[in-house]
Design an enzyme around this catalytic site. Structure first.
Site: not given
Ligand code: DAK
Length: 257
Positions: A65, A108, A111, A131
């Site tokens: 997400a 997400g 998921e 998360e």
């Molecule tokens: N959200 C927003 N931006 C993201 C992102 C994300 N989840 N993942 C990556 N990006 C963006 C980065 O900020 C970056 O943007 P800029 O800085 O260039 O503007 C761009 O994508 C490229 O990412 P990186 O520079 O970080 O790329 P790397 O190859 O170095 O790293 C990575 C890739 C996937 C390891 C890293 O980006 C990362 O750790 N990303 C976050 C992964 C994460 O924590 N995902 C879980 C998020 S929480 C809900 C339903 C579902 C959910 C919540 C509520 N409801 C129904 C209410 C789910 C929650 C989640 O998924």
């Protein structure tokens, strides 16, 4: 239909829905989710479409997400946004959903992948529920679907450490169906979609429904449900055609009725 955050392509018998926010690794924001649900519901009603492929790009299926969109939200904001209603709508899509996954399928994204019925992954797939690293936990089925797919011990490891697993681990754990080289993962999903599209649609629909039923019922209730769907198919023209074609040693001509 013109979409900004997804691309929808229709091929003979099936459709491809591609998440299209490549700059943020297909992070799922509200706008994308709205478009995705609208597209899937439209395709679910489209008689020309018998199977749907959900995909991203080589680098990311979806990295979760959109964290930037959620970062400042209060619990009440999250409640009012009621995004779970949209996720529930994806769960209710009746046509088979194939996830064609390459690169990151996180949070997400994982998921969403697990909401699909079959997963074809590229060798580069990196799957996880990270998360925990940002102070929350899976909220769209991660603790439930992952646990059912891989068992408690492995689900705990993934959810509590936030570690990513490789495509090979995911295959070994039974989370995905197949690993293919990056160049072929989408083609492989298309071949599978074509194969499913060639089957009698009513039987496909009722069979998917019965398999999913096994997740939320007892074995007794599930067997009863399966039996009812099985009987129901004897009211379809395709059952008559399918069995007649077998006896006459010819290819069946499915009507979807
Ligand atoms: N959200 C927003 N931006 C993201 C992102 C994300 N989840 N993942 C990556 N990006 C963006 C980065 O900020 C970056 O943007 P800029 O800085 O260039 O503007 C761009 O994508 C490229 O990412 P990186 O520079 O970080 O790329 P790397 O190859 O170095 O790293 C990575 C890739 C996937 C390891 C890293 O980006 C990362 O750790 N990303 C976050 C992964 C994460 O924590 N995902 C879980 C998020 S929480 C809900 C339903 C579902 C959910 C919540 C509520 N409801 C129904 C209410 C789910 C929650 C989640 O998924």
């Amino acid at each position: 239909m013109n979409y900004t955050n997804i691309h929808v392509t229709k091929e003979a018998g099936y459709a491809i829905v591609q998440l299209n926010r490549p700059d943020v690794l297909n992070a799922i924001n509200i706008a994308l989710m709205q478009e995705l649900v609208e597209a899937l519901e439209n395709l679910d009603k489209d008689n020309d479409v018998r199977c749907i492929i959900l995909t991203g790009n080589e680098k990311a299926f979806a990295a979760g997400a959109d964290i930037k969109e959620m970062a400042d939200a209060s619990a009440v904001d999250m409640l009012i946004r009621d995004q779970f209603a949209r996720w529930d709508k994806i769960r209710r899509i009746k046509k088979p959903l194939i996830a064609a996954v390459s690169g990151f399928a996180l949070g997400g994204g994982c998921e969403l992948m697990m909401t699909c019925d079959i997963v074809i992954a590229s060798e580069s797939a990196k799957i996880g529920q990270p998360e925990i690293n940002i102070g929350v936990m899976p909220g769209a089925g991660g603790t439930q679907r992952l646990t059912r797919a891989v068992g408690k011990a492995k689900a705990m490891e993934v959810v509590l450490t936030g570690k990513m697993i490789t495509a090979a681990e995911a295959l070994q754990w039974g989370l995905i169906n197949k690993i293919v080289p990056v160049e072929y993962y989408l083609q492989d999903a298309k071949d599978l979609a074509k194969e499913i599209a060639s089957k009698p649609p009513v039987a496909v629909r009722l069979a998917k429904e019965a398999v999913l039923k096994s997740f939320d019922t007892t074995i007794e209730g599930g067997l009863e449900f399966e039996r009812k769907n099985f009987y129901l198919l004897f009211a379809s023209e395709d059952q008559k055609e399918g069995m007649k074609a077998f006896v006459e040693k010819r290819k069946a001509d499915w009507k979807g009725k």
